[in-house]
Write a protein that holds these residues in place. Sequence first.
Motif, PDB file in Angstrom:
ATOM      1  N   UNK A 285       8.729   3.258   0.730  1.00  0.00           N
ATOM      2  CA  UNK A 285       9.263   1.985   0.232  1.00  0.00           C
ATOM      3  C   UNK A 285       9.053   1.912  -1.279  1.00  0.00           C
ATOM      4  N   UNK A 286      10.134   1.742  -2.039  1.00  0.00           N
ATOM      5  CA  UNK A 286       9.968   1.742  -3.509  1.00  0.00           C
ATOM      6  C   UNK A 286       9.029   0.642  -4.000  1.00  0.00           C
ATOM      7  N   UNK A 287       8.815  -0.396  -3.187  1.00  0.00           N
ATOM      8  CA  UNK A 287       7.871  -1.456  -3.577  1.00  0.00           C
ATOM      9  C   UNK A 287       6.616  -1.425  -2.706  1.00  0.00           C
ATOM     10  N   UNK A 288       6.156  -0.217  -2.365  1.00  0.00           N
ATOM     11  CA  UNK A 288       4.932  -0.067  -1.575  1.00  0.00           C
ATOM     12  C   UNK A 288       3.697  -0.487  -2.367  1.00  0.00           C
ATOM     13  N   UNK A 289       2.588  -0.645  -1.645  1.00  0.00           N
ATOM     14  CA  UNK A 289       1.341  -1.097  -2.299  1.00  0.00           C
ATOM     15  C   UNK A 289       0.556   0.107  -2.840  1.00  0.00           C
ATOM     16  N   UNK A 290       1.254   0.948  -3.606  1.00  0.00           N
ATOM     17  CA  UNK A 290       0.656   2.217  -4.041  1.00  0.00           C
ATOM     18  C   UNK A 290      -0.573   2.031  -4.931  1.00  0.00           C
ATOM     19  N   UNK A 291      -0.498   1.098  -5.873  1.00  0.00           N
ATOM     20  CA  UNK A 291      -1.625   0.930  -6.790  1.00  0.00           C
ATOM     21  C   UNK A 291      -2.887   0.523  -6.025  1.00  0.00           C
ATOM     22  N   UNK A 292      -2.667  -0.310  -5.009  1.00  0.00           N
ATOM     23  CA  UNK A 292      -3.806  -0.748  -4.171  1.00  0.00           C
ATOM     24  C   UNK A 292      -4.397   0.431  -3.397  1.00  0.00           C
ATOM     25  N   UNK A 293      -3.522   1.327  -2.897  1.00  0.00           N
ATOM     26  CA  UNK A 293      -4.023   2.499  -2.168  1.00  0.00           C
ATOM     27  C   UNK A 293      -4.739   3.479  -3.095  1.00  0.00           C
ATOM     28  N   UNK A 294      -4.300   3.521  -4.338  1.00  0.00           N
ATOM     29  CA  UNK A 294      -4.781   4.575  -5.240  1.00  0.00           C
ATOM     30  C   UNK A 294      -5.947   4.174  -6.128  1.00  0.00           C
ATOM     31  N   UNK A 295      -6.114   2.889  -6.369  1.00  0.00           N
ATOM     32  CA  UNK A 295      -7.150   2.507  -7.341  1.00  0.00           C
ATOM     33  C   UNK A 295      -8.529   2.968  -6.896  1.00  0.00           C
ATOM     34  N   UNK A 296      -9.149   3.789  -7.715  1.00  0.00           N
ATOM     35  CA  UNK A 296     -10.420   4.407  -7.297  1.00  0.00           C
ATOM     36  C   UNK A 296     -11.600   3.975  -8.159  1.00  0.00           C
ATOM     37  N   UNK A 361       2.621   2.572   2.316  1.00  0.00           N
ATOM     38  CA  UNK A 361       3.676   3.528   1.979  1.00  0.00           C
ATOM     39  C   UNK A 361       5.066   3.070   2.413  1.00  0.00           C
ATOM     40  N   UNK A 362       5.141   2.405   3.579  1.00  0.00           N
ATOM     41  CA  UNK A 362       6.465   2.173   4.179  1.00  0.00           C
ATOM     42  C   UNK A 362       6.922   0.720   4.187  1.00  0.00           C
ATOM     43  N   UNK A 363       6.012  -0.214   3.827  1.00  0.00           N
ATOM     44  CA  UNK A 363       6.416  -1.629   3.797  1.00  0.00           C
ATOM     45  C   UNK A 363       6.498  -2.103   2.353  1.00  0.00           C
ATOM     46  N   UNK A 364       7.321  -3.108   2.136  1.00  0.00           N
ATOM     47  CA  UNK A 364       7.387  -3.763   0.837  1.00  0.00           C
ATOM     48  C   UNK A 364       6.119  -4.609   0.689  1.00  0.00           C
ATOM     49  N   UNK A 365       5.387  -4.410  -0.395  1.00  0.00           N
ATOM     50  CA  UNK A 365       4.101  -5.107  -0.495  1.00  0.00           C
ATOM     51  C   UNK A 365       4.256  -6.628  -0.528  1.00  0.00           C
ATOM     52  N   UNK A 366       5.422  -7.116  -0.899  1.00  0.00           N
ATOM     53  CA  UNK A 366       5.608  -8.573  -0.896  1.00  0.00           C
ATOM     54  C   UNK A 366       5.729  -9.122   0.528  1.00  0.00           C
ATOM     55  N   UNK A 367       5.807  -8.230   1.511  1.00  0.00           N
ATOM     56  CA  UNK A 367       5.869  -8.674   2.908  1.00  0.00           C
ATOM     57  C   UNK A 367       4.497  -8.664   3.578  1.00  0.00           C
ATOM     58  N   UNK A 368       3.487  -8.372   2.791  1.00  0.00           N
ATOM     59  CA  UNK A 368       2.123  -8.373   3.324  1.00  0.00           C
ATOM     60  C   UNK A 368       1.423  -9.629   2.818  1.00  0.00           C
ATOM     61  N   UNK A 369       0.878 -10.396   3.754  1.00  0.00           N
ATOM     62  CA  UNK A 369       0.372 -11.725   3.406  1.00  0.00           C
ATOM     63  C   UNK A 369      -1.135 -11.835   3.593  1.00  0.00           C
ATOM     64  N   UNK A 370      -1.807 -12.321   2.569  1.00  0.00           N
ATOM     65  CA  UNK A 370      -3.240 -12.614   2.656  1.00  0.00           C
ATOM     66  C   UNK A 370      -3.403 -14.036   3.187  1.00  0.00           C
ATOM     67  N   UNK A 371      -3.882 -14.157   4.422  1.00  0.00           N
ATOM     68  CA  UNK A 371      -4.120 -15.472   5.027  1.00  0.00           C
ATOM     69  C   UNK A 371      -5.399 -16.069   4.456  1.00  0.00           C
TER      70      UNK A 371
END
Length: 426
Positions: A285-296, A361-371
């Motif tokens: 997904x071009x708008x995946x949460x990559x930075x969140x996965x990668x930040x070390x 990797x496969x979802x648009x990060x704007x579709x992931x919601x922090x409750x």
Amino acid sequence: KDYYNTWNIRPNDEFNAPTLPYDVDLSKEKTVNPKYKEQSLFNSDHSVNMKYFKTFKYHEDDITPKAILERNDALYEKVMSHKINEPRVDNLQRPDVNYRRANATLMSLVRNSEIDGLVDSMRQVEAHFNKKFRYPWTLMNNRPFEEEFKRRVLAETDAQVNFVVIPPELWDIPPSIDIEKMNAGMKKLADQDLPYATLASYRNMCRFNSGTFYNVPEMQQYRWYWRVEPSVNYFCDIDYDVFKFMEDNGKTYGFVATLYEIAETIPTLWSTSLEFVKENPQYLNPNGAFDWLLNDNQLPDKAKLAKGYSTCHFWSNFEIGDMDFYRGEAYSKWFDHLEKAGGFYYERWGDAPVHSVGLGLFADKSKIHWFRDMGYHHPPYYHCPTSDKCSGCTAGLFTPHENILDQNCNPHWIRFSMTEKDLELY
Ligand code: GDP
Ligand code: MN
């Protein structure tokens, strides 16, 4: 739909306490590493530029992990101390006389022996949410539920309850697994004294929650699930329909907390996933949460062991999600690829990092919601909002144990995946 403009935020009215402006400037929270050379995700021939996943844009060489942790804690505290109420959207659904539910179930994987803990969790979910909506419960077990278990569960709810025995092929060690190789992997974890090192049942559970629960026949009728574990706490009244909230606002997955994984349990999860991405660029997904996965930069040793994945993950003992995402082509094919690699058994891949890498990797990060409005506790961590709808939870507390405060990577979600509008939602 515009990635960064998915919320229709409602003006202040009788439901929405006026919000104060946030004392957080997200644009100032990301500092680009001066050594970083701009990378695009795709090459001109549409293949994936694998270098994108090798060079982290926001890593800062001159800042120590300790300083990063302090900065992250300060951000978390600022966000968590902000007084919230409900999501400020114009489409919250309240219960009424002829209420039509979403296609959803509350779900718990549980053993007969955990009945006390399950009743405890159910009672809280019913009191805070489900007595208003009466969503069905689906309780699953690899063994038949005892009559006494069923009797006690049925006493806790007016809603329908499905008691499900999991088909063995969705639970047991698959025939493709080399048992000697599994035993060697178990020994390796046991030598390092890691939790659940030698338990095959724990591995079955992780694989089930990662990639088979949504294919259980009784689950196939539903689209949405809310996972509930025995012996957890819910602290806040939820007066709107969370499933309809997800559906009506285009969300795929909801979480309350994000944490680091024991990296020794997933040494090849990331490299195995990148192999898949390289072969199947169409699913990324071009708008995946990559930075969140990668930040070390908060716990760099974790990313070293996990070969480039920070190990930051949504804590999956709470989750509200769309099973059609898992059933879709990208996630299912990737899951098959993980199965072939065997890491659920040769290592000890948990469902939390697996869901998180799949979503990242496969979802648009704007579709992931922090409750943020769901006060929650599963030992040893909390998610405690500052809200009049919550009680019994110390606002802002992440854990009472000082030595594990650094396991919180929620600030990275805030920094790398949230927008100003997401902040203002509460
Ligand atoms: P932890 O949170 O990672 O320490 O793992 P838990 O022991 O809480 O297990 C996660 C969930 O799976 C809980 O809801 C357990 O009740 C359930 N679970 C774990 N192992 C088994 C098992 O062998 N059989 C069944 N039926 N449920 C299990
Ligand atoms: Mn648990």
